[in-house]
Scaffold this motif. Structure first.
Motif, PDB file in Angstrom:
ATOM      1  N   ILE A 204      52.862  43.553   9.816  1.00 35.35           N
ATOM      2  CA  ILE A 204      51.681  44.418   9.859  1.00 35.35           C
ATOM      3  C   ILE A 204      51.645  45.211  11.159  1.00 35.35           C
ATOM      4  O   ILE A 204      51.293  46.379  11.184  1.00 35.35           O
ATOM      5  CB  ILE A 204      50.398  43.570   9.700  1.00 35.35           C
ATOM      6  N   THR A 205      51.982  44.591  12.270  1.00 33.18           N
ATOM      7  CA  THR A 205      52.011  45.276  13.564  1.00 33.18           C
ATOM      8  C   THR A 205      53.378  45.106  14.201  1.00 33.18           C
ATOM      9  O   THR A 205      54.033  44.080  14.027  1.00 33.18           O
ATOM     10  CB  THR A 205      50.931  44.722  14.518  1.00 33.18           C
ATOM     11  N   GLU A 206      53.803  46.098  14.945  1.00 29.28           N
ATOM     12  CA  GLU A 206      55.106  46.040  15.593  1.00 29.28           C
ATOM     13  C   GLU A 206      54.976  46.437  17.059  1.00 29.28           C
ATOM     14  O   GLU A 206      54.921  47.608  17.396  1.00 29.28           O
ATOM     15  CB  GLU A 206      56.093  46.963  14.883  1.00 29.28           C
ATOM     16  N   GLU A 207      54.884  45.435  17.921  1.00 29.92           N
ATOM     17  CA  GLU A 207      54.884  45.615  19.360  1.00 29.92           C
ATOM     18  C   GLU A 207      55.855  44.614  19.948  1.00 29.92           C
ATOM     19  O   GLU A 207      56.143  43.572  19.339  1.00 29.92           O
ATOM     20  CB  GLU A 207      53.475  45.402  19.938  1.00 29.92           C
ATOM     21  N   GLU A 208      56.356  44.891  21.132  1.00 30.55           N
ATOM     22  CA  GLU A 208      57.430  44.071  21.696  1.00 30.55           C
ATOM     23  C   GLU A 208      57.040  42.611  21.848  1.00 30.55           C
ATOM     24  O   GLU A 208      57.839  41.712  21.573  1.00 30.55           O
ATOM     25  CB  GLU A 208      57.868  44.645  23.051  1.00 30.55           C
ATOM     26  N   HIS A 209      55.810  42.345  22.298  1.00 31.32           N
ATOM     27  CA  HIS A 209      55.405  40.966  22.574  1.00 31.32           C
ATOM     28  C   HIS A 209      54.303  40.459  21.643  1.00 31.32           C
ATOM     29  O   HIS A 209      53.791  39.360  21.849  1.00 31.32           O
ATOM     30  CB  HIS A 209      54.930  40.844  24.032  1.00 31.32           C
ATOM     31  N   TYR A 210      53.944  41.224  20.628  1.00 33.36           N
ATOM     32  CA  TYR A 210      52.852  40.856  19.717  1.00 33.36           C
ATOM     33  C   TYR A 210      53.306  41.066  18.281  1.00 33.36           C
ATOM     34  O   TYR A 210      53.903  42.091  17.946  1.00 33.36           O
ATOM     35  CB  TYR A 210      51.616  41.710  20.030  1.00 33.36           C
ATOM     36  N   PHE A 211      53.013  40.087  17.439  1.00 36.65           N
ATOM     37  CA  PHE A 211      53.447  40.168  16.048  1.00 36.65           C
ATOM     38  C   PHE A 211      52.341  39.668  15.118  1.00 36.65           C
ATOM     39  O   PHE A 211      51.687  38.657  15.384  1.00 36.65           O
ATOM     40  CB  PHE A 211      54.702  39.307  15.846  1.00 36.65           C
ATOM     41  N   LYS A 212      52.144  40.386  14.045  1.00 36.81           N
ATOM     42  CA  LYS A 212      51.288  39.913  12.957  1.00 36.81           C
ATOM     43  C   LYS A 212      51.996  40.234  11.653  1.00 36.81           C
ATOM     44  O   LYS A 212      52.404  41.374  11.417  1.00 36.81           O
ATOM     45  CB  LYS A 212      49.911  40.571  12.994  1.00 36.81           C
ATOM     46  N   GLY A 213      52.186  39.217  10.836  1.00 42.61           N
ATOM     47  CA  GLY A 213      52.927  39.433   9.600  1.00 42.61           C
ATOM     48  C   GLY A 213      52.436  38.546   8.473  1.00 42.61           C
ATOM     49  O   GLY A 213      51.735  37.547   8.688  1.00 42.61           O
ATOM     50  N   GLU A 214      52.819  38.918   7.265  1.00 39.79           N
ATOM     51  CA  GLU A 214      52.509  38.144   6.065  1.00 39.79           C
ATOM     52  C   GLU A 214      53.807  37.638   5.459  1.00 39.79           C
ATOM     53  O   GLU A 214      54.798  38.377   5.384  1.00 39.79           O
ATOM     54  CB  GLU A 214      51.766  39.011   5.048  1.00 39.79           C
ATOM     55  N   PHE A 215      53.808  36.381   5.032  1.00 44.04           N
ATOM     56  CA  PHE A 215      54.995  35.772   4.442  1.00 44.04           C
ATOM     57  C   PHE A 215      54.637  35.166   3.086  1.00 44.04           C
ATOM     58  O   PHE A 215      53.540  34.635   2.904  1.00 44.04           O
ATOM     59  CB  PHE A 215      55.554  34.664   5.346  1.00 44.04           C
ATOM     60  N   GLU A 216      55.581  35.224   2.183  1.00 46.79           N
ATOM     61  CA  GLU A 216      55.425  34.581   0.883  1.00 46.79           C
ATOM     62  C   GLU A 216      56.630  33.661   0.673  1.00 46.79           C
ATOM     63  O   GLU A 216      57.781  34.084   0.791  1.00 46.79           O
ATOM     64  CB  GLU A 216      55.353  35.624  -0.230  1.00 46.79           C
ATOM     65  N   PHE A 217      56.329  32.377   0.388  1.00 43.72           N
ATOM     66  CA  PHE A 217      57.387  31.383   0.216  1.00 43.72           C
ATOM     67  C   PHE A 217      57.495  30.964  -1.252  1.00 43.72           C
ATOM     68  O   PHE A 217      56.590  31.204  -2.056  1.00 43.72           O
ATOM     69  CB  PHE A 217      57.095  30.155   1.084  1.00 43.72           C
ATOM     70  N   ALA A 218      58.605  30.309  -1.574  1.00 50.85           N
ATOM     71  CA  ALA A 218      58.825  29.834  -2.946  1.00 50.85           C
ATOM     72  C   ALA A 218      58.158  28.484  -3.180  1.00 50.85           C
ATOM     73  O   ALA A 218      58.214  27.954  -4.294  1.00 50.85           O
ATOM     74  CB  ALA A 218      60.326  29.738  -3.219  1.00 50.85           C
ATOM     75  N   VAL A 219      57.524  27.922  -2.125  1.00 53.19           N
ATOM     76  CA  VAL A 219      56.813  26.647  -2.243  1.00 53.19           C
ATOM     77  C   VAL A 219      55.397  26.808  -1.709  1.00 53.19           C
ATOM     78  O   VAL A 219      55.114  27.722  -0.924  1.00 53.19           O
ATOM     79  CB  VAL A 219      57.549  25.528  -1.461  1.00 53.19           C
TER      80      VAL A 219
END
Length: 248
Positions: A204-219
């Motif tokens: 969702i955001t792309e900065e060198e020291h900051y990350f926010k993301g969404e993940f979808e797993f098979a479990v």
């Protein structure tokens, strides 16, 4: 023109006099006995005059504390190094002697205790020491967050911090910060001893020291679980710590 020069000379003389008379006060204002950020609190604890291996001198004691009480600090991951020679406010020198002693506190695993010996007894008029140090960090390439629960967030390991986290069924939203570049970190979870990578990732955001993301797993995710972050880089980091400490 002469009057102008005379005024300037008088001004400089008065300024110099004021500077001299207030030098002691300024030295006290410049004391610097601690440093802190979101990952560490580094503090000067005490000065201990002593005789060590036949040499007169003193020990300087420091502590490094992680605000995250669940984190265990290890001397293998952190070094604290000192200048070979330190000085008091008069320029009297004291030389470093032997290795720096670092150990995990016996009662608080998130605290490191440090002490360093310096030779030559303190000058009787000394009121402070300039003791420059360096905090040397050795971040691991693989970072594990074991048994993660919502009520334990934020959680820090190896200079990487999970700031916030939400999950529902097999979907996970994660916010994290890292002292290193976090954008190329690869995330996975452990499920029944097996390392599982997401089938879908959305940054969702792309900065060198900051990350926010969404993940979808098979479990499906069930609390508590283990999150693994794999860095593409694990460069050594050095932070300068210009201590100015009092002599009681």
């Amino acid at each position: 023109m002469n009057r102008c020069y005379l005024f300037m000379i008088l001004f400089l003389f008065i300024a110099a006099g004021c500077s001299s008379s207030s030098s002691e006060e300024r030295l006290k204002e410049e004391l610097n006995t601690s440093f802190s950020n979101s990952l560490y609190e580094i503090e000067f604890e005490k000065l201990e005059e002593s005789r060590y291996e036949g040499k007169d001198g003193f020990f300087l004691h420091y502590s490094i504390t992680s605000p995250d009480e669940s984190r265990e600090l290890s001397p293998s991951d952190i070094d604290m190094t000192f200048s070979k020679v330190i000085e008091d406010e008069f320029g009297n020198e004291h030389s470093i002697y032997q290795e720096t002693e670092m150990k995990t506190d016996q009662e608080e695993n998130n605290v490191l205790r440090i002490k360093q010996f310096f030779t030559t007894s303190l000058h009787h008029d000394s009121e402070q020491l300039i003791s420059t140090a360096q905090l040397v960090l050795h971040p691991n390439k693989t970072v594990r967050f074991d048994q993660v629960k919502k009520d334990k967030i934020p959680i820090s390991r190896d200079e990487l911090t999970i700031q916030d986290m939400e999950w529902n069924d097999n979907k996970l939203t994660l916010t994290a910060t890292d002292v290193l570049d976090i954008q190329n970190v690869e995330w996975s979870i452990l499920s029944e001893g097996e390392q599982i990578y997401p089938v879908f990732t959305n940054s969702i955001t792309e900065e060198e020291h900051y990350f926010k993301g969404e993940f979808e797993f098979a479990v499906e995710l069930e609390e508590p679980f283990t999150i693994i972050a794999e860095r593409s880089d694990s460069s050594e980091l050095i932070w300068e710590l210009p201590f100015v400490i009092p002599i009681d």
